[in-house]
Write an enzyme that holds these catalytic residues in place. Structure first.
Site, mmCIF file in Angstrom:
data_model
loop_
_atom_site.group_PDB
_atom_site.id
_atom_site.type_symbol
_atom_site.label_atom_id
_atom_site.label_comp_id
_atom_site.label_asym_id
_atom_site.label_seq_id
_atom_site.Cartn_x
_atom_site.Cartn_y
_atom_site.Cartn_z
ATOM 1 N N GLY A 215 0.817 -1.204 0.000
ATOM 2 C CA GLY A 215 0.000 0.000 0.000
ATOM 3 C C GLY A 215 0.851 1.254 0.000
ATOM 4 O O GLY A 215 1.931 1.312 -0.610
ATOM 5 N N SER A 216 0.385 2.262 0.703
ATOM 6 C CA SER A 216 1.032 3.571 0.646
ATOM 7 C C SER A 216 2.413 3.614 1.277
ATOM 8 O O SER A 216 3.154 4.590 1.076
ATOM 9 C CB SER A 216 0.133 4.627 1.298
ATOM 10 O OG SER A 216 -1.027 4.827 0.517
ATOM 11 N N THR A 217 2.810 2.597 2.041
ATOM 12 C CA THR A 217 4.179 2.602 2.566
ATOM 13 C C THR A 217 5.195 2.506 1.428
ATOM 14 O O THR A 217 6.338 2.936 1.572
ATOM 15 C CB THR A 217 4.410 1.449 3.561
ATOM 16 O OG1 THR A 217 4.177 0.193 2.914
ATOM 17 C CG2 THR A 217 3.496 1.578 4.769
ATOM 18 N N LYS A 219 5.157 4.245 -1.100
ATOM 19 C CA LYS A 219 5.386 5.594 -1.619
ATOM 20 C C LYS A 219 6.732 6.155 -1.174
ATOM 21 O O LYS A 219 7.235 7.116 -1.769
ATOM 22 C CB LYS A 219 4.241 6.513 -1.186
ATOM 23 C CG LYS A 219 2.922 6.167 -1.867
ATOM 24 C CD LYS A 219 1.742 6.938 -1.296
ATOM 25 C CE LYS A 219 0.434 6.488 -1.936
ATOM 26 N NZ LYS A 219 -0.758 7.093 -1.316
ATOM 27 N N SER A 273 -0.743 11.263 1.909
ATOM 28 C CA SER A 273 -0.795 10.016 1.146
ATOM 29 C C SER A 273 -1.720 10.094 -0.075
ATOM 30 O O SER A 273 -2.643 9.286 -0.237
ATOM 31 C CB SER A 273 -1.241 8.863 2.057
ATOM 32 O OG SER A 273 -0.744 7.635 1.583
#
Length: 491
Positions: A215-217, A219, A273
């Site tokens: 997921g957004s980690t 990024k 995010s």
């Protein structure tokens, strides 16, 4: 008469020579085939006729041996078995060995030649040395903090020391007690059947053997790649990102959870995010450079061992631009272990350098004399040092003003990134809550710990499951435990 005696003597001599030749053939040339024969129990009996060496955490043994009084005399015991099971694995008289019990078996079982001052004599007499010890890198306080914070929920925690790669915590939940598999009684088989049938898979090491959409980690990787590639010229400049963002070559649009993401600068997009910003950044960077960046962090590496094997984390490079957009926000085919995401956070904390993680500090004889040490660890540059400085600033903003405020620690500098990963058919599965972070006390020159947390079954309404709300408090507890136990750290 004398001739007959000579003939008989000569025949007896031939028989004696034949016996000696056959004994030599059996004991030397065919010894291995007899040793490996399942019907030969001598090796098994010898293996368990003495206590096994121990696995140590913080100078204290978390394993032991119990005299059962049976033919296979000594059975393995565990102190706080469920707490350390993702590290020790099990040593079973029926089902073999796993994890450190497996990779360290020669030392623990006393068969490693380095344990004997006279290995050639041992080979001839088939004697076994006293079992040695395996000394781990774990921080006892951090391991317990991670285990208790997960509270039996499905998930995992990995924590490492950024500057060295030392694994400080490795927890998988729910866990199990390896002691129930040690012996060879009927209860052992029942325990084996029960554990394998459990839908929660307590014997699965989620920290290193399970991959998840990060997921957004992820990024963190995309932002670093964009900065290194010069796609982003300044973290406070508009990114020319539409909201919603139409995936290239499709009619599908990508949305954000909140407002304010259109043309958002990298600082704000990272803090809140914004999916649209990072999907476009990934496309602008391109699949070749995104793949190279992911590889530099450790993705797509099937050789990672700590010393037991780690499931490869993957970033698919055979994607079109629409798939690349989704991959760049930690979805589509992007998959990562918690250990891998701890390595990503550690790279930011360590000036862009990734140290290979390791779990064994040294091995010793039964008397404590050092046999082997971990030595220096390979290092690779995941991003430029100046990019790492920017990423540290962005991650600090997430904790001070963004989605990761639940990870804040009084008296410490903390950087983090939240993630809520969708999965399942049409994203119908319960989202995974992620948080990756690093921390240092104000008295530390460098960050002391990098952590990754994933929670599979957060006990909340689906719309309330977030990395910041569910996973960040767990990471905070682990980081705080490390800082408090650090000789030069504080909280």
């Amino acid at each position: 008469m004398a001739r007959h005696i000579r003939h008989a003597a000569f025949f007896c001599a031939l028989l004696l020579v034949a016996l000696l030749v056959n004994a030599t053939r059996i004991q030397i040339f065919r010894a291995k085939s007899f040793d490996d024969n399942p019907a030969n129990r001598r090796a098994t009996i010898a293996r368990y006729d003495r206590p096994r060496g121990n696995i140590l955490v913080g100078g204290q043994s978390v394993t032991g041996s119990r005299d059962s009084g049976e033919q296979l005399r000594y059975e393995r015991t565990y102190t706080d078995g469920p707490l350390y099971a993702p590290v020790t694995g099990f040593a079973s008289q029926v089902y073999g060995t796993t994890l450190l019990e497996h990779t360290g078996d020669a030392v623990l079982a006393g068969t490693d030649p380095m344990l004997s001052p006279f290995p050639l004599v041992n080979d001839l007499t088939r004697a076994q040395s006293r079992g040695g010890n395996v000394v781990t890198t774990l921080n006892r306080a951090a391991q317990r903090a991670a285990y208790e914070a997960l509270g039996g929920r499905r998930g995992a925690v990995a924590a490492i020391e950024p500057a060295t790669g030392r694994v400080l915590a490795l927890v998988s939940s729910p866990s199990y007690d390896p002691a129930v598999l040690s012996g060879n009684a009927a209860a052992t088989e029942r325990s084996w059947t029960r554990l394998n049938a459990d839908p929660d898979k307590p014997m699965l090491n989620r920290a290193v053997r399970q991959t998840y959409p990060p997921g957004s980690t992820f990024k963190v990787v995309t932002a670093a790649a964009a900065l290194d590639a010069g796609v982003v010229m300044g973290i406070d400049r508009a990114t020319q990102s539409p909201d919603p963002y139409r995936l290239p070559g499709t009619s599908t649009t990508l949305m954000n959870e909140g407002d304010g993401c259109e043309d958002a600068p990298l600082r704000e997009a990272f803090e809140w995010s914004c999916n649209t910003v990072f999907a476009k950044l990934g496309v602008d960077v391109g699949v070749k450079r995104m793949g190279a960046a992911a590889k530099a962090f450790g993705f797509n590496d099937p050789r990672l061992r700590i010393p037991f094997s780690v499931a490869p984390s993957t970033f698919d490079t055979s994607v079109d631009r629409a798939q690349l957009a989704l991959s760049s926000i930690g979805q589509y085919n992007t998959r990562a272990t918690p250990l891998q995401m701890a390595m990503v956070a550690a790279a930011v904390a360590n000036s862009g350098q990734v140290r290979s993680p390791y779990l064994v500090e040294r091995t010793t004889t039964g008397n404590g004399a050092t046999m082997t040490t971990a030595g220096s660890r390979p290092v690779r540059q995941a991003m430029r040092p100046e990019t790492a400085d920017v990423m540290k600033e962005l991650m600090e903003d997430v904790v001070t003003d963004g989605t990761g405020t639940n990870a804040a620690i009084p008296g410490a500098i903390v950087g983090g990134k939240t993630g809520t990963a969708q999965h399942g058919l049409d994203n119908a599965g319960m989202p995974y809550a992620w948080f990756v972070s690093w921390a240092q006390s104000y008295r530390d020159v460098l960050p002391k710990v990098a952590v990754a947390v994933v929670v599979e079954d957060a006990s909340a309404e689906r719309e309330d499951i977030t990395g910041g709300g569910v996973a960040a408090p767990i990471a905070r507890d682990v980081m705080q435990a490390v800082l408090k136990s650090s000789p030069d750290g504080g909280s």
